[in-house]
Design a protein around this motif. Structure first.
Motif, PDB file in Angstrom:
ATOM      1  N   PHE A 259     -34.248  21.514  -7.900  1.00  0.00           N
ATOM      2  CA  PHE A 259     -33.359  22.468  -7.233  1.00  0.00           C
ATOM      3  C   PHE A 259     -32.691  21.829  -6.017  1.00  0.00           C
ATOM      4  CE2 PHE A 259     -33.160  25.542  -3.646  1.00  0.00           C
ATOM      5  CZ  PHE A 259     -32.079  26.297  -4.091  1.00  0.00           C
TER       6      PHE A 259
ATOM      7  N   TRP B  36     -32.657  26.037 -11.710  1.00  0.00           N
ATOM      8  CA  TRP B  36     -33.910  25.612 -11.066  1.00  0.00           C
ATOM      9  C   TRP B  36     -34.261  26.542  -9.917  1.00  0.00           C
ATOM     10  CZ3 TRP B  36     -36.271  22.914 -14.381  1.00  0.00           C
ATOM     11  CH2 TRP B  36     -35.624  21.963 -15.161  1.00  0.00           C
TER      12      TRP B  36
ATOM     13  N   GLN C  58     -27.138  23.866 -12.785  1.00  0.00           N
ATOM     14  CA  GLN C  58     -28.505  23.359 -12.648  1.00  0.00           C
ATOM     15  C   GLN C  58     -29.171  23.889 -11.375  1.00  0.00           C
ATOM     16  OE1 GLN C  58     -30.275  21.516 -14.733  1.00  0.00           O
ATOM     17  NE2 GLN C  58     -28.838  20.503 -16.097  1.00  0.00           N
TER      18      GLN C  58
ATOM     19  N   GLU D 149     -35.794  32.922 -15.263  1.00  0.00           N
ATOM     20  CA  GLU D 149     -34.927  31.957 -15.945  1.00  0.00           C
ATOM     21  C   GLU D 149     -34.863  32.246 -17.440  1.00  0.00           C
ATOM     22  OE1 GLU D 149     -33.142  28.415 -17.664  1.00  0.00           O
ATOM     23  OE2 GLU D 149     -35.089  29.278 -18.166  1.00  0.00           O
TER      24      GLU D 149
ATOM     25  N   TYR E 291     -36.299  29.375 -11.226  1.00  0.00           N
ATOM     26  CA  TYR E 291     -37.718  29.010 -11.372  1.00  0.00           C
ATOM     27  C   TYR E 291     -38.439  29.028 -10.030  1.00  0.00           C
ATOM     28  CZ  TYR E 291     -37.457  27.646 -16.280  1.00  0.00           C
ATOM     29  OH  TYR E 291     -37.320  27.657 -17.639  1.00  0.00           O
TER      30      TYR E 291
ATOM     31  N   THR F  96     -39.825  21.813 -10.135  1.00  0.00           N
ATOM     32  CA  THR F  96     -38.576  22.586 -10.156  1.00  0.00           C
ATOM     33  C   THR F  96     -37.937  22.628  -8.768  1.00  0.00           C
ATOM     34  OG1 THR F  96     -39.845  24.636  -9.868  1.00  0.00           O
ATOM     35  CG2 THR F  96     -39.261  24.013 -12.112  1.00  0.00           C
TER      36      THR F  96
ATOM     37  N   PHE G 185     -36.600  22.712 -21.422  1.00  0.00           N
ATOM     38  CA  PHE G 185     -37.506  23.116 -20.347  1.00  0.00           C
ATOM     39  C   PHE G 185     -37.770  24.612 -20.383  1.00  0.00           C
ATOM     40  CE2 PHE G 185     -39.005  24.282 -16.178  1.00  0.00           C
ATOM     41  CZ  PHE G 185     -39.922  23.270 -15.915  1.00  0.00           C
TER      42      PHE G 185
ATOM     43  N   SER H 145     -41.480  25.903 -20.344  1.00  0.00           N
ATOM     44  CA  SER H 145     -41.865  26.302 -18.985  1.00  0.00           C
ATOM     45  C   SER H 145     -43.203  27.040 -18.934  1.00  0.00           C
ATOM     46  CB  SER H 145     -40.764  27.160 -18.346  1.00  0.00           C
ATOM     47  OG  SER H 145     -40.484  28.299 -19.152  1.00  0.00           O
TER      48      SER H 145
ATOM     49  N   VAL I 285     -32.031  23.535 -19.826  1.00  0.00           N
ATOM     50  CA  VAL I 285     -32.335  24.881 -19.324  1.00  0.00           C
ATOM     51  C   VAL I 285     -31.423  25.898 -20.002  1.00  0.00           C
ATOM     52  CG1 VAL I 285     -33.301  24.251 -17.079  1.00  0.00           C
ATOM     53  CG2 VAL I 285     -30.827  24.364 -17.344  1.00  0.00           C
TER      54      VAL I 285
END
Length: 475
Positions: free
Chosen positions: A454, A122, A118, A151, A125, A450, A430, A434, A425
Motif C-alpha cells: 500500500f 491494498w 493498486q 477487498e 486490505y 499488504t 492474491f 488472501s 487483485v
C-alpha cells in the motif's frame, strides 16, 4: 409448453430495457441526472425478482405464486450467469482492432491508473485487517479472515465473492460468503448512487471534458437520441457477405481471444494442481475469474493478427457496438439478480466493513485521484471508483455517462491497467489467496505485507506520477 430458459431470459431483459427506455424518455429526472436506461431497467428487474416481489409472495396470503418473483428459477439462474459471459466478451475485445504497444508505452499510458488501483486495493486490505484485529475479532468473534472481506466484496465484486464460496466453507468461515456478497451488493448500489452524484457534480463543475450538461442538450439528446439526420455509423464492413458476414468475423476474433484465455487459465490451474496446490493445500488459480485471462487472450490474439494477417478484418467500431450491447445486458442482469438478503446476518460487522470500504474509496477519489492521474483525471477516476465499489461494470457505466463516445484515453488506459492489476487483485491471484494466507500465517504478517505494498504504490502514485504530472502541467 416450456420455453428455452436462455431465450426467455433475454426476452425479460428486452422487456426491462424497453420499459427503462420509455421511462428515461418521459421522466425529466432521469434525463437531467444522466441515469442510463440499463440501470433503470435493472432496478425494475430487481423489484420484480424474488429478492423484492418474492418477499411479498411469502408474506401476503394467497400470493405464494410470487415467491420467485416474475422469473422462473431457471430463468433467474440464466440471468445470474449472464454477467460473467458479458464481462468476458467486453474484456476479450478491449485490445482487438488496435496495435499493442510495448511495455514502456503501456506503463506511460496506464501507469498512473495502475498506481491508483493498486493503492486502493491494498488499502482495502490494510483497513479490513486492522478492523478484524481490533474490532471484528474481539467484539463480534469473527475470525481474522474477515479482514479480507472488503477487498473481496468491493474490488472483487459479486462474482469473486460467489466464486470463493468453496474457499469460505473449506476455511470454516461459511458466514463470510454471505457478508462478502452483501458487501458486493451494497458496494454496487452505493457505487452507482454516489457515482452518479459525483458524475453530475463533475459535469456541472466542468471536470468531465467530453460530457455535456443536461441544459446544453437538445430535447432529442436528453431523451438519449441523436439529433435528426445526424445519426452516426455503427461500423464498417471488412468482408463481403457472400463470403462471411463482417459481424461474424468480429465475433470470431472475440471468441478466439476467450478461448485463448480459457487455455491460459486451464494451464495455470494444471500447474497449481501439480505443484503448490497439493504441496501446501492452497488453491489460488481455482478462484481466478476468466475475464482477466480473456483480456490477455485478446492481447495474444491481436499480436498474432498483426504478425500474420495482412488484411483488415477487425473493425473497432463494430467491436464497440458489441461491447455496448454486452454492457447493457450485463448491467440489467447484474442489478436484477443482486442479493438483498445476503446482508441480513451479521448486520453490525457488515455495516462497519461497508462503511469503511465506502469511506476509503471516496477518500481515494477526492484526495488521491487528481494528484496521481494525468490528463482527463475525472474520467479515469470515475472508472476506477466504480470498479473499487464492487463491479467493473459500475465503472464502465459511469464512464459511459461522462465519455459516451470514448474520446478520452480513460478506457484504453483502464484496459492496459487491467493487465497489471486483475491477475493480482480485484478477483485475481492474491484475492483468491488472501483468506488462506491469513488462516495459515495469521493477520499480522499479511497486514505487514499488504501495508508495505500500500505504502509503496501510494509513493509511486504521489512522488513519481504526481510530480511528473505537475511538471507536465507547468511546462
Amino acid at each position: 409448453m416450456e420455453f428455452n430458459s436462455v431465450l426467455l431470459a433475454f426476452v425479460f431483459i428486452a422487456v426491462l430495457l424497453a420499459a427503462g427506455m420509455l421511462l428515461r424518455m418521459t421522466i425529466p429526472f432521469f434525463q437531467k441526472y444522466f441515469i442510463p436506461t440499463s440501470l433503470i431497467a435493472g432496478l425494475i428487474g430487481l423489484l420484480m425478482s424474488k429478492e423484492a416481489l418474492g418477499k411479498l409472495g411469502s408474506i401476503i396470503p394467497g400470493t405464494g405464486f410470487l415467491e420467485n418473483g416474475v422469473y422462473t428459477e431457471k430463468v433467474y439462474d440464466v440471468m445470474h450467469s449472464i454477467p460473467e459471459v458479458a464481462i468476458t466478451i467486453i474484456f476479450a475485445s478491449l485490445f482487438l482492432g488496435k496495435k499493442i504497444p510495448g511495455f514502456k508505452k503501456i506503463w506511460k499510458i496506464a501507469g498512473p491508473q495502475v498506481a491508483y488501483g493498486q493503492t486502493v486495493s491494498w488499502g482495502q486490505y490494510v483497513v479490513g485487517i486492522l478492523l478484524a484485529i481490533f474490532v471484528l475479532k474481539p467484539v463480534f468473534d469473527l475470525p481474522p479472515m474477515a479482514g479480507a472481506l472488503i477487498e473481496i466484496g468491493f474490488e472483487g465484486g459479486p462474482g469473486t465473492a460467489a466464486g470463493m464460496r468453496g474457499t469460505f466453507e473449506a476455511l470454516d468461515f461459511s458466514e463470510g460468503a454471505s457478508i462478502a456478497l452483501g458487501l458486493a451488493t451494497v458496494g454496487i448500489l452505493s457505487g452507482v448512487i454516489t457515482g452518479i452524484i459525483i458524475v453530475n457534480w463533475g459535469i456541472r463543475k466542468g471536470m468531465a471534458k467530453e460530457a455535456k450538461k443536461s441544459s446544453e442538450l437538445s430535447d432529442r439528446e436528453q431523451k438519449g437520441l441523436y439529433p435528426k439526420d445526424e445519426e452516426k455509423p455503427a461500423g464498417e464492413l471488412s468482408t463481403r457477405s457472400e463470403s462471411i458476414e463482417s459481424l461474424t468475423v468480429n465475433f470470431l476474433f472475440i471468441f478466439v481471444a476467450i478461448g485463448a484465455g480459457m487455455l491460459l487459465l486451464k494451464g495455470l490451474l494444471f500447474l497449481e494442481n501439480t505443484s503448490w496446490g497439493p504441496a501446501y493445500d492452497i488453491e489460488i488459480i481455482k478462484h481466478v475469474p476468466l475475464f482477466p485471462m480473456a483480456l490477455l487472450g485478446g492481447v495474444a490474439t491481436q499480436l498474432l493478427y498483426d504478425r500474420f494477417i495482412p488484411f483488415k478484418l477487425i473493425d473497432k467500431k463494430v467491436l464497440a457496438r458489441i461491447e455496448g450491447f454486452s454492457l447493457d445486458v450485463l448491467i440489467v442482469a447484474s442489478v436484477t439478480t443482486l442479493s438483498i438478503s445476503a446482508i441480513s446476518e451479521h448486520i453490525l460487522p457488515f455495516l462497519i466493513l461497508a462503511g469503511a470500504g465506502i469511506a476509503l474509496n471516496l477518500a481515494a477519489f477526492f484526495f488521491l485521484a487528481k494528484r496521481v492521474m494525468p490528463d482527463h483525471w475525472f474520467e479515469r477516476a470515475v472508472l476506477e471508483y466504480g470498479q473499487s465499489m464492487g463491479m467493473t461494470t459500475t465503472g464502465l457505466l459511469l464512464l459511459q455517462i461522462v465519455d459516451p463516445e470514448k474520446e478520452t484515453p480513460a478506457l484504453n488506459a483502464f484496459g492496459y491497467k487491467q493487465i497489471m492489476f486483475e491477475p493480482i487483485v480485484g478477483g485475481g491471484l492474491f484475492t483468491a489467496a488472501s483468506m488462506p494466507l491469513i488462516a495459515q500465517f495469521g493477520p499480522i504478517p499479511v497486514l505487514m505485507g499488504t501495508g508495505i505494498l500500500f505504502v509503496g504504490w501510494l509513493a509511486i502514485g504521489l512522488f513519481y506520477f504526481g510530480k511528473k504530472n505537475n511538471k507536465g502541467a507547468q511546462s
